[in-house]
Design a protein around this motif. Structure first.
Motif, PDB file in Angstrom:
ATOM      1  N   SER A  45       0.860  -1.182   0.000  1.00 52.33           N
ATOM      2  CA  SER A  45       0.000   0.000   0.000  1.00 52.33           C
ATOM      3  C   SER A  45       0.891   1.226   0.000  1.00 52.33           C
ATOM      4  CB  SER A  45      -0.937   0.013   1.209  1.00 52.33           C
ATOM      5  OG  SER A  45      -0.198   0.161   2.407  1.00 52.33           O
ATOM      6  N   VAL A  46       0.350   2.355  -0.428  1.00 55.15           N
ATOM      7  CA  VAL A  46       1.129   3.583  -0.558  1.00 55.15           C
ATOM      8  C   VAL A  46       0.644   4.621   0.437  1.00 55.15           C
ATOM      9  CG1 VAL A  46       1.718   5.509  -2.070  1.00 55.15           C
ATOM     10  CG2 VAL A  46       1.665   3.188  -2.983  1.00 55.15           C
ATOM     11  N   ALA A  47       1.586   5.193   1.210  1.00 53.78           N
ATOM     12  CA  ALA A  47       1.256   6.240   2.179  1.00 53.78           C
ATOM     13  C   ALA A  47       1.661   7.623   1.688  1.00 53.78           C
ATOM     14  CB  ALA A  47       1.936   5.956   3.516  1.00 53.78           C
ATOM     15  N   SER A  48       2.766   7.711   0.919  1.00 54.43           N
ATOM     16  CA  SER A  48       3.266   9.009   0.492  1.00 54.43           C
ATOM     17  C   SER A  48       4.147   8.844  -0.742  1.00 54.43           C
ATOM     18  CB  SER A  48       4.075   9.662   1.623  1.00 54.43           C
ATOM     19  OG  SER A  48       4.616  10.902   1.232  1.00 54.43           O
ATOM     20  N   LEU A  49       4.153   9.867  -1.604  1.00 53.51           N
ATOM     21  CA  LEU A  49       4.982   9.879  -2.808  1.00 53.51           C
ATOM     22  C   LEU A  49       5.667  11.232  -2.937  1.00 53.51           C
ATOM     23  CD1 LEU A  49       1.819   8.845  -3.761  1.00 53.51           C
ATOM     24  CD2 LEU A  49       3.229   7.839  -5.561  1.00 53.51           C
ATOM     25  N   ALA A  50       6.836  11.268  -3.570  1.00 54.11           N
ATOM     26  CA  ALA A  50       7.526  12.531  -3.821  1.00 54.11           C
ATOM     27  C   ALA A  50       8.418  12.395  -5.049  1.00 54.11           C
ATOM     28  CB  ALA A  50       8.367  12.942  -2.616  1.00 54.11           C
ATOM     29  N   PHE A  51       8.358  13.398  -5.949  1.00 56.54           N
ATOM     30  CA  PHE A  51       9.260  13.468  -7.083  1.00 56.54           C
ATOM     31  C   PHE A  51      10.548  14.158  -6.674  1.00 56.54           C
ATOM     32  CE2 PHE A  51       5.395  13.034  -9.720  1.00 56.54           C
ATOM     33  CZ  PHE A  51       5.853  12.114 -10.654  1.00 56.54           C
ATOM     34  N   SER A  52      11.659  13.743  -7.275  1.00 51.16           N
ATOM     35  CA  SER A  52      12.897  14.498  -7.128  1.00 51.16           C
ATOM     36  C   SER A  52      12.738  15.816  -7.880  1.00 51.16           C
ATOM     37  CB  SER A  52      14.080  13.699  -7.690  1.00 51.16           C
ATOM     38  OG  SER A  52      13.887  13.436  -9.077  1.00 51.16           O
ATOM     39  N   PRO A  53      13.519  16.853  -7.528  1.00 52.57           N
ATOM     40  CA  PRO A  53      13.346  18.162  -8.173  1.00 52.57           C
ATOM     41  C   PRO A  53      13.461  18.137  -9.694  1.00 52.57           C
ATOM     42  CG  PRO A  53      14.696  18.379  -6.225  1.00 52.57           C
ATOM     43  CD  PRO A  53      14.499  16.902  -6.441  1.00 52.57           C
ATOM     44  N   ASP A  54      14.311  17.286 -10.235  1.00 53.07           N
ATOM     45  CA  ASP A  54      14.450  17.225 -11.686  1.00 53.07           C
ATOM     46  C   ASP A  54      13.442  16.293 -12.333  1.00 53.07           C
ATOM     47  OD1 ASP A  54      15.389  14.705 -11.050  1.00 53.07           O
ATOM     48  OD2 ASP A  54      17.407  15.014 -11.857  1.00 53.07           O
ATOM     49  N   GLY A  55      12.596  15.659 -11.525  1.00 46.51           N
ATOM     50  CA  GLY A  55      11.549  14.803 -12.058  1.00 46.51           C
ATOM     51  C   GLY A  55      12.004  13.435 -12.517  1.00 46.51           C
ATOM     52  N   SER A  56      13.252  13.073 -12.264  1.00 52.93           N
ATOM     53  CA  SER A  56      13.762  11.801 -12.769  1.00 52.93           C
ATOM     54  C   SER A  56      13.461  10.629 -11.845  1.00 52.93           C
ATOM     55  CB  SER A  56      15.274  11.888 -12.996  1.00 52.93           C
ATOM     56  OG  SER A  56      15.958  12.089 -11.767  1.00 52.93           O
ATOM     57  N   LEU A  57      13.260  10.908 -10.554  1.00 53.53           N
ATOM     58  CA  LEU A  57      13.028   9.848  -9.577  1.00 53.53           C
ATOM     59  C   LEU A  57      11.701  10.050  -8.855  1.00 53.53           C
ATOM     60  CD1 LEU A  57      16.571   9.675  -7.894  1.00 53.53           C
ATOM     61  CD2 LEU A  57      15.676   8.170  -9.687  1.00 53.53           C
ATOM     62  N   LEU A  58      11.108   8.955  -8.447  1.00 54.04           N
ATOM     63  CA  LEU A  58       9.893   8.984  -7.640  1.00 54.04           C
ATOM     64  C   LEU A  58      10.122   8.114  -6.416  1.00 54.04           C
ATOM     65  CD1 LEU A  58       6.861   9.741  -7.273  1.00 54.04           C
ATOM     66  CD2 LEU A  58       6.329   7.587  -8.455  1.00 54.04           C
ATOM     67  N   ALA A  59      10.021   8.717  -5.229  1.00 57.94           N
ATOM     68  CA  ALA A  59      10.149   7.972  -3.976  1.00 57.94           C
ATOM     69  C   ALA A  59       8.760   7.646  -3.457  1.00 57.94           C
ATOM     70  CB  ALA A  59      10.923   8.779  -2.952  1.00 57.94           C
ATOM     71  N   VAL A  60       8.572   6.409  -3.003  1.00 60.17           N
ATOM     72  CA  VAL A  60       7.270   5.933  -2.537  1.00 60.17           C
ATOM     73  C   VAL A  60       7.474   5.184  -1.228  1.00 60.17           C
ATOM     74  CG1 VAL A  60       5.217   4.587  -3.112  1.00 60.17           C
ATOM     75  CG2 VAL A  60       6.575   5.621  -4.943  1.00 60.17           C
ATOM     76  N   CYS A  61       6.624   5.464  -0.236  1.00 56.32           N
ATOM     77  CA  CYS A  61       6.696   4.707   1.007  1.00 56.32           C
ATOM     78  C   CYS A  61       5.316   4.217   1.407  1.00 56.32           C
ATOM     79  CB  CYS A  61       7.320   5.543   2.133  1.00 56.32           C
ATOM     80  SG  CYS A  61       6.279   6.869   2.759  1.00 56.32           S
TER      81      CYS A  61
END
Length: 334
Positions: A45-61
């Motif tokens: 399940s997903v609680a939070s997402l964030a893009f890196s400033p340049d948009g190349s990475l997506l962090a998901v927890c």
């Protein structure tokens, strides 16, 4: 359903970019239903997402496959979750491939990149041979290496994390329960630390959950959503309360759920639900005399729990509208 699938979209083209998933990991255990086992899912399940400033990475927890699959077993497990993989992942946005499966949490609730893209911070709990604790973990998003972790000592968990615009500071939001009181009153706490050294600059507490924290665009203030009832604007230098934003008198009942701070002007948007079931988004000032500007008011049953304003990019599309909007409501789907 509750499958944790992650998709990226091209906003201007209104088309899907990538779908992130791990085909070998879709079957969590033998209890996972057969019709779910074929789905390409990214996490339990997903609680939070964030893009890196340049948009190349997506962090998901969020939850791991194993964590989430427990709901199918018909058994409520009371034992502790131990730190392990599957709770914090970093994806390549262009290809949709997994870059890092970061091991540092038994439960992860929030994630954020620094504005220079060099650091990734995650909030949550951990339980391993060293200690059981709650707080923030700082990572290198490029190498996946854990740099440090900062414990908050919160018995109710750590739920929010945000970097200052210059990437030098990190604000952490957590909650403690007073066990000596009959109703276990919640106390929200914000801790400001230096991103480079982990040194704590100050700590401030309020009644209720410190669910969301965010810096103003000039970095001089920290906005804290407290208990769904108010937003405290703190001085970044001292932690002192500069301004308290409260729910509008014309909107009795309900609660605020989330907020986002504009990356360009000293204003914020607060999303929530009012007593009659309407979802609402309010525009409020972070400095000076406060005024209420209702941007969106939508009668939508799903808005009761889903009106989360996770990304500050929300403001980029509204700023042109705001120049022509006074205290009027814009009605539409959320």
């Amino acid at each position: 359903d509750h499958e944790a699938r992650i998709r990226s979209y091209e906003i201007l083209a209104q088309s899907m970019g990538q779908s992130m998933g791990q085909q070998p990991a879709t079957v969590a255990d033998k209890e996972t239903p057969e019709d779910w086992a074929s789905l390409q899912r990214a996490m339990g399940s997903v609680a939070s997402l964030a893009f890196s400033p340049d948009g190349s990475l997506l962090a998901v927890c969020g939850q791991s496959f194993e964590d989430f699959s427990d709901v199918f077993d018909g058994i409520r497990r009371l034992g502790r979750s131990v730190t392990g993989p599957g709770r914090l992942k970093v994806w390549d946005v262009r290809t949709g491939t997994l870059q890092h499966d970061l091991v540092g949490h038994s439960h992860a609730t929030a994630v954020a990149f620094s504005s220079d893209g060099n650091l990734l911070a995650s909030a949550g709990n951990w339980s391993d041979n060293r200690e059981d604790g709650s707080g923030m973990v700082v990572w290198s998003p490029q190498s996946g290496k854990q740099i440090r972790r900062t414990a908050t000592g919160a018995n109710g968990g750590t739920h929010a994390v945000a970097f200052s615009p210059d990437s030098r500071l990190v604000a952490i939001g957590s909650v403690n329960f007073d066990k000596d009181k009959d109703k276990d009153a919640a106390i929200g706490t914000v801790i400001l630390t230096r991103a480079g050294s982990g040194i704590v600059e100050w700590q401030q507490s309020f009644p209720g959950f410190a669910k969301t924290v965010a810096f103003s665009c000039d970095g001089k203030s920290v906005a804290v959503l407290c208990g769904g009832e108010s937003v405290h604007v703190l001085d970044t230098a001292t932690g002192a309360v500069k301004h308290v934003i409260r729910k509008a008198i014309s909107l009795p009942g309900g609660r605020w759920i989330d907020l986002a701070v504009s990356p360009r002007i000293l204003e914020l948007a607060i999303g929530g639900v009012v007593a009659d079931g309407n979802g609402i988004i309010e525009r409020r000032k972070m400095v000076g005399p406060d005024s209420v500007n209702i941007i969106i008011s939508a009668r939508n049953e799903s808005a009761k729990e889903q009106i989360h304003i996770q990304a500050a990019e929300f403001f980029q599309g509204l700023q042109e509208v705001w120049s022509d909007v006074n205290a009027e409501s814009i009605h539409g789907p959320i």
